[in-house]
Motif scaffolding. Structure first.
Motif, short mmCIF file in Angstrom:
data_model
loop_
_atom_site.label_atom_id
_atom_site.label_comp_id
_atom_site.label_asym_id
_atom_site.label_seq_id
_atom_site.Cartn_x
_atom_site.Cartn_y
_atom_site.Cartn_z
N ASP A 109 0.82 -1.21 0.00
CA ASP A 109 0.00 0.00 0.00
C ASP A 109 0.86 1.27 0.00
O ASP A 109 0.34 2.38 -0.16
CB ASP A 109 -1.01 0.00 1.16
CG ASP A 109 -0.34 0.08 2.53
OD1 ASP A 109 0.84 0.45 2.60
OD2 ASP A 109 -1.01 -0.23 3.52
N GLY A 143 -0.81 -0.71 16.16
CA GLY A 143 -1.77 -1.44 15.35
C GLY A 143 -1.64 -1.18 13.86
O GLY A 143 -2.46 -1.61 13.08
N GLY A 144 -0.59 -0.46 13.48
CA GLY A 144 -0.35 -0.27 12.05
C GLY A 144 -1.05 0.92 11.47
O GLY A 144 -1.53 1.81 12.19
N LEU A 145 -1.14 0.89 10.15
CA LEU A 145 -1.65 2.02 9.38
C LEU A 145 -2.94 2.60 9.96
O LEU A 145 -3.91 1.90 10.18
CB LEU A 145 -1.90 1.55 7.94
CG LEU A 145 -2.40 2.61 6.96
CD1 LEU A 145 -1.36 3.70 6.80
CD2 LEU A 145 -2.69 1.96 5.62
N GLY A 146 -2.91 3.89 10.22
CA GLY A 146 -4.12 4.58 10.65
C GLY A 146 -4.33 4.61 12.15
O GLY A 146 -5.17 5.36 12.63
N ASN A 147 -3.57 3.80 12.91
CA ASN A 147 -3.81 3.76 14.35
C ASN A 147 -2.74 4.48 15.16
O ASN A 147 -2.86 4.59 16.36
CB ASN A 147 -3.87 2.30 14.82
CG ASN A 147 -5.06 1.58 14.21
OD1 ASN A 147 -6.11 2.17 14.03
ND2 ASN A 147 -4.89 0.33 13.86
N TYR A 186 -2.03 11.71 7.55
CA TYR A 186 -3.46 11.50 7.79
C TYR A 186 -3.78 11.09 9.23
O TYR A 186 -4.62 11.68 9.89
CB TYR A 186 -3.98 10.40 6.86
CG TYR A 186 -4.14 10.81 5.44
CD1 TYR A 186 -4.54 12.11 5.11
CD2 TYR A 186 -3.93 9.90 4.42
CE1 TYR A 186 -4.70 12.47 3.79
CE2 TYR A 186 -4.11 10.26 3.10
CZ TYR A 186 -4.49 11.53 2.78
OH TYR A 186 -4.67 11.88 1.49
N ALA A 187 -3.09 10.04 9.68
CA ALA A 187 -3.50 9.44 10.95
C ALA A 187 -3.26 10.36 12.12
O ALA A 187 -3.92 10.26 13.14
CB ALA A 187 -2.76 8.12 11.16
N ASN A 202 -7.71 -0.68 6.70
CA ASN A 202 -7.79 0.15 7.91
C ASN A 202 -8.23 1.56 7.55
O ASN A 202 -7.89 2.05 6.49
CB ASN A 202 -6.41 0.28 8.56
CG ASN A 202 -6.08 -0.89 9.44
OD1 ASN A 202 -6.85 -1.84 9.49
ND2 ASN A 202 -4.97 -0.82 10.11
N CYS A 203 -8.92 2.22 8.47
CA CYS A 203 -9.19 3.65 8.30
C CYS A 203 -7.87 4.37 8.45
O CYS A 203 -7.16 4.17 9.42
CB CYS A 203 -10.18 4.13 9.37
SG CYS A 203 -10.35 5.91 9.42
N ILE A 204 -7.50 5.18 7.45
CA ILE A 204 -6.24 5.91 7.56
C ILE A 204 -6.47 7.31 8.09
O ILE A 204 -5.59 8.14 8.11
CB ILE A 204 -5.49 5.95 6.21
CG1 ILE A 204 -6.36 6.56 5.11
CG2 ILE A 204 -5.04 4.56 5.81
CD1 ILE A 204 -5.57 6.89 3.87
N ARG A 205 -7.68 7.60 8.48
CA ARG A 205 -8.04 8.88 9.09
C ARG A 205 -7.71 10.06 8.17
O ARG A 205 -7.20 11.09 8.61
CB ARG A 205 -7.35 9.03 10.44
CG ARG A 205 -7.66 7.87 11.37
CD ARG A 205 -6.86 7.90 12.62
NE ARG A 205 -7.21 9.06 13.43
CZ ARG A 205 -8.28 9.13 14.18
NH1 ARG A 205 -9.12 8.12 14.19
NH2 ARG A 205 -8.54 10.18 14.89
#
Lengths: 288, 333, 443
Positions: free
Chosen positions: B76, B115-119, B269-270, C367-370
């Motif tokens: 990704d 927890g990886g991408l986005g967390n 983003y995150a 996953n949500c990448i926000r």
């Protein structure tokens, strides 16, 4: 150098002591009295926090048990009789009678019995699918197979069988906590009386459509023909909305009804094999 | 019709963007800055970038495969973006082993442990960078001279960054007008002819990348604009109050990691707020903290710290700053 | 600057391939199944039984409650059965199944083509005609129109808004109607204005229909108080609240109705149906349906009798393509996927879309990448990412406080999400659960 070590040890010790004193004073000042029995009861409870008792968790249930004068109505579905007996001893109260229950899935619509007529693609949750449409088969009552019950089970007791797409309950693990019953948006799962050797006789269908329509959508649907009602000598079977229902408290497991069901919608489980199928059918016919 | 009809809830059509495209868009936007860096710092920039990207992707793969036991999602592009951004925050003469440790901290601690991408609550590249800055302060603050260091790697000729010169000069009481003569001119600062981290030197290339991100709608304008505007206003006030003890806003914006941070790091983003209002609060906060560290703090540059500090506030901002709901206030006009 | 709503919105590929196809009248099918629940509110009560003969336009199910309406036979023939039939909802619902014999219309219906401009009827009588003719909002919401026409006490309608936005991709039914029945539409609007007692009507049309804007603008001069307004092409421009905001810059309060800000919105199709009901005495028994999709041989716009099975329409559009993966009733953003080809066309069916298999499948969610894209495009100013995670975790109180009931299910969030998360699936779950909770609280 040694000065530094001494100073840091002294200052830290002083700080630590001060903090300890403050904490002690605060703990004394804001102490809340709690019945010590609550802790004891909580210890005796299984600690699964499953919510099967109707409380948010084991601690509130323990509080409720201590508070209540009569605990015969309060029941932890997970705890065995021994554990509940211990709790009764701690509290000095009378226990209620507890009938062991087990979750039973009342749908037998595997793809073989219930052909797929569409393909669902969306969030993999039964609640969402059931709001969208009747599901991948033509039966608007049957199991959607997306595993809401499996996710709700805290005891690893219910799993979707990959081949049939239907949930299977492991009776030994099931604690009858009711979580899967609540989770299923189609009310397919029922808590039924647990019998010796996990034997059960039940109508594995909840389809209320008229016979023809039900049969069309699923080969093993209950078509509401009423043959089982006639054959039952114990008034355990009722017929309502084109659907037969066997009351597990009245059923004596005589096994007269399964052979007469034209669609094999009544299942018998964990029985020794019948000696001769023909004979059993004959005797059933004679008596009716 | 042989196949079954598919039934799914609406909508039945989807936009063209996906995570992969967004991540590769960010990488594309970073390439001009990399090109400028390779032009000025030569092989060092290339080696550091390559090692950083490869080790970030490698660590993500290993952690997902063997620790988390999930399907690796390295394709990704998010690990590559982290690697590239990490490299952009490093000097081009950094030894390979330090980069690998930094990448492990970035991916392992900064990203996967949450927890990886986005967390992840903190920007993984900056977690790695700050870890390295504190653990290896000498190697992390020796800056190869542009052009002169082209063919050298760890043995590159080093010098001070314009921010170092300015910070030390002001601390020694040298007037800013004199210090301005010792640092490169505005044009050189804009193009990127100065010492510094790999990715931060060229304002021109970063702005170009930023415009691409805005046009592709990969980022929204709120965060970069609010950060840069805050820094311009804050340093402008200080400069206006005492031009001999404070550098002017243009100098501040063109040097150090402000543009890289504002356009690429803070917009992660995150770790940035969800609403436009929240983005403003976040951007203004980063601007104020950055200038505070630059002017009064111990470090010449404060962008990384400022972003990490504001990252910590993002959950609170998200909780309390809500978008304007439609129909909330009845306005009849 | 073109008018539009201020916040959010997306712009999906328009794909209006059928825009230049004139409305074709579909031949009357052999059998029709007319569901008794084609509108929002209580299902109508069937008035016919097996074996009855009916004429086209004859009442077959009667309005059963305040929020309900009448349903008429769309064909002449014999009632085969009143039974459960799979409809758009994906469940079996009661429907009147009629075997077609000839095409005999009820005598009271004026089947002439000439335009009847004048009416001697009062507003009250127009409202009653709307209920009698079983007219519902034809944009897709299918809210019984007569209720919208009766302004509650203490409120006053100032302006009538006519929705010609047709912001859904593919659909062109309203577009063709505006082009081909412009005069009827104008008379219908005048009738609606009379019923509502307003002096002003605004027609909002998305700017990708320049021919319709031009045509209606030229007609508008002849009808007092009617004006045409081009709108920016932006989904969901045709959503009621967004359209009101775009045209008259008023925000319908949360949980409120358009009448709270002095306006009433009707679809162009509804206005034409009102014209036919009032001037021609013709109940709502047919409607324009766009049949479209990339692999269809002959996509087009069809005038269809209510109750016609979808399969007949697809036949008319060149037959079902081999690569069909999904059939949608309505537009691609808000339409419903059908699980059977025998589903009948209902009053609210604005289009039938045939999607090939590769477009039918959803991508695997990540996953949500926000990235906050869902927050920035939500036209209602909600936070879809939050509503999804709260619904998934069954935090219903939070879902309610985050204003899930404001969601109109436009689908923009799921459309834009780069992680392909089924945001709307969960928000819809939250919405239905919260509305159940609210209802139980009221009791």
């Amino acid at each position: 150098m040694s000065d530094v070590v001494v100073y840091s040890i002294v200052s830290l010790s002083v700080l630590g002591t001060l903090a300890a004193i403050i904490l002690y004073i605060i703990a004394q000042k804001f102490k809340v009295y709690e019945d010590p029995r609550i802790d004891k009861v909580q210890e005796a409870l299984p600690g699964a926090n499953c919510g099967g008792c109707g409380m948010p968790g084991c601690r509130p249930f323990a509080e409720e048990l201590v508070k209540a004068d009569d605990i015969s109505e309060l029941n932890c579905p997970v705890a065995d009789n021994e554990a509940m007996g211990e709790i009764a001893k701690i509290l000095g109260k009378e226990l209620g009678e507890k009938t062991p229950l087990v979750a039973v899935v009342k749908c037998n619509g595997s793809p073989e019995h219930r052909p797929k007529t569409s393909h669902y693609e969306g969030a993999s949750e039964c609640r969402i699918a059931t709001e969208l449409y009747r599901g991948e088969s033509d039966c608007p009552y049957g199991c959607l197979g997306l595993g809401e019950c499996e996710r709700a089970c805290k005891f690893d007791a219910i799993h979707i069988n990959k081949e049939t797409g239907l949930p299977v309950v492991t009776d030994e693990k099931c604690t009858a906590c009711n979580a899967c019953v609540v989770a299923c948006p189609r009310d397919i799962i029922e808590l039924r009386k647990k019998n010796k050797k996990d034997r059960k006789v039940y109508v594995s269908c909840i389809n209320e459509d008229k016979g023809g329509i039900a049969r069309k959508s699923c080969k093993v649907a209950c078509i509401g023909c009423g043959k089982c009602v006639e054959v039952c000598q114990f008034d355990a079977i009722t017929l309502e909305n084109n659907l037969a229902y066997i009351d597990s408290y009245k059923c004596t497991l005589c096994r007269k009804c399964p052979p007469v069901c034209p669609t094999n919608a009544i299942l018998e489980e964990n029985f020794p094999p019948r000696k001769e199928k023909k004979k059993a059918g004959d005797s059933a016919a004679n008596k009716s | 019709m042989s196949k079954l009809l598919t039934v799914s809830p609406s909508p039945h059509t989807f936009g063209g963007d996906n995570v992969k495209k967004l991540m590769y868009g960010v990488i594309l936007a970073l390439l001009p800055a990399l090109a400028v860096s390779v032009y000025f710092f030569g092989i060092g920039a290339l080696v550091v970038t390559a090692v950083s990207i490869i080790s970030c992707i490698g660590f993500e793969y290993l952690i997902q495969k063997f620790l988390m036991k999930t399907e690796p999602t390295i394709s990704d592009g998010s690990a590559a973006v982290t690697g590239l951004l990490l490299a952009f925050n490093l000097p081009s003469n950094l030894p390979v082993w330090i980069i690998i440790i930094g990448a492990l901290v970035s991916i392992g601690v900064g990203k996967m442990s949450f927890g990886g991408l986005g967390n992840n609550p903190f920007n993984p590249a900056l977690v790695g960078r700050v870890f390295m800055l504190i653990s290896f302060p000498v190697q992390m603050t020796s800056w190869p001279e542009p052009v002169a260091a082209r063919t050298q790697y760890t043995d590159a000729v080093t010098g001070a960054t314009p921010l170092d010169v300015m910070k030390e000069g002001i601390a020694d009481g040298v007037p800013v007008s004199q210090l301005m003569g010792e640092v490169p001119g505005y044009l050189d600062l804009f193009i990127g002819r100065m010492g510094g981290c790999i990715g931060e030197i060229s304002a021109a290339a970063l702005i170009l990348g930023g415009i691409y991100l805005l046009v592709r709608k990969i980022i929204s304008w709120h965060i970069p604009v609010s950060i840069i505007a805050t820094i311009a206003v804050f340093t402008g006030i200080l400069w206006g109050a005492n031009p001999e003890a404070n550098a002017d806003p243009v100098f501040h914006i063109l040097t150090g990691g402000i543009l890289l941070g504002a356009i690429f790091m803070a917009t992660d983003y995150a770790t940035s707020p969800m609403t436009a209002k929240g983005m403003w609060i976040y951007g203004v906060g980063i601007g104020i903290i950055t200038v505070t560290i630059r002017v009064w703090g111990a470090y010449p540059e404060g962008m990384s710290f400022a972003i990490l500090i504001m990252n910590a506030f993002v959950p609170v901002i998200n909780k309390y700053v809500k978008p304007k709901r439609f129909g909330e206030e009845i306005k009849n006009g | 600057m073109l008018k539009t709503f201020p916040k959010g919105g997306v712009h999906p590929a328009e794909n209006k391939v059928t825009a230049s196809k004139p409305i074709e009248t579909l031949p009357v099918p052999k059998t029709v199944s007319i569901p008794v629940a084609q509108h929002l509110g209580a299902p109508s009560t069937p008035e016919v039984k097996k074996g009855d003969t009916v004429k086209a336009g004859q009442l077959i199910a009667k309005s059963s409650a305040f929020v309900s309406t009448n349903i008429h036979s769309s064909v002449s023939g014999k009632v085969l059965k009143v039974d459960k039939v799979t409809d758009t909802s994906g469940y079996r619902q009661t429907a009147v199944v009629i075997q077609v014999e000839g095409d005999e219309w009820d005598e009271s219906i004026d089947t002439g083509k000439e335009l009847k401009k004048d009416t001697g009827l009062t507003g009250e009588e127009i409202r009653n005609k709307t209920l009698e003719a079983g007219i519902v909002g034809l944009g897709g919401a299918t809210f019984p129109s007569h209720i919208k026409l009766s302004v509650p006490k203490g409120k006053k309608a100032e302006v009538l808004i006519i929705n010609g936005a047709e912001c859904e991709p593919y659909l062109t039914a309203d577009h063709r109607l505006m082009l081909e029945k412009g005069e009827e539409l104008m008379v219908g609007i005048r009738l609606l204005m009379k019923a509502l007692d307003v002096e002003k009507a605004m027609i909002g049309i998305e700017n990708n229909k320049p021919d319709a804007i031009e045509h209606l603008s030229s007609l508008a001069g002849k009808y007092k108080g009617v004006s045409v307004h081009p709108l920016k092409v932006m989904y969901p421009q045709g959503a009621e609240k967004q359209l009101i905001k775009a045209l008259i810059n008023r925000e319908v309060p949360s949980g409120g109705l358009p009448i709270d800000v002095g306006t009433v919105v009707h679809n162009v199709g509804t206005a034409v149906a009102v014209y036919e009901a009032v001037q021609k005495n013709k109940p709502l028994i047919e409607r324009v349906v766009t049949v479209s999709g990339e692999s269809l041989k002959n996509p087009g716009n069809f005038m269809v009798r209510i109750g016609t099975p979808v399969s007949e329409l697809i036949e008319a559009a060149g037959g079902l393509p081999d690569d069909t993966g999904k059939i949608i009733s309505g537009g691609p953003m808000m339409g419903k996927a059908l699980n059977s080809l025998e589903v009948p066309i209902a009053k609210g069916t604005s289009g039938i879309l045939v999607f090939p298999e590769n477009k039918a499948k959803r991508d695997k969610p990540q996953n949500c990448i926000r990235c906050a894209k869902c927050v920035s495009i939500c036209p209602m100013g909600l936070e879809p990412y939050l509503l999804r995670s709260a619904s998934e975790r069954e935090m219903w109180e939070m879902v309610e406080n985050e204003r899930v009931m404001d969601c109109m299910e436009c689908g923009s969030c799921s459309y834009i999400c780069p992680s392909r998360l089924p945001l709307l699936d969960y928000i819809r779950l939250g919405k239905s659960t919260v509305s159940k909770i609210i209802r139980s609280r009221k009791q």
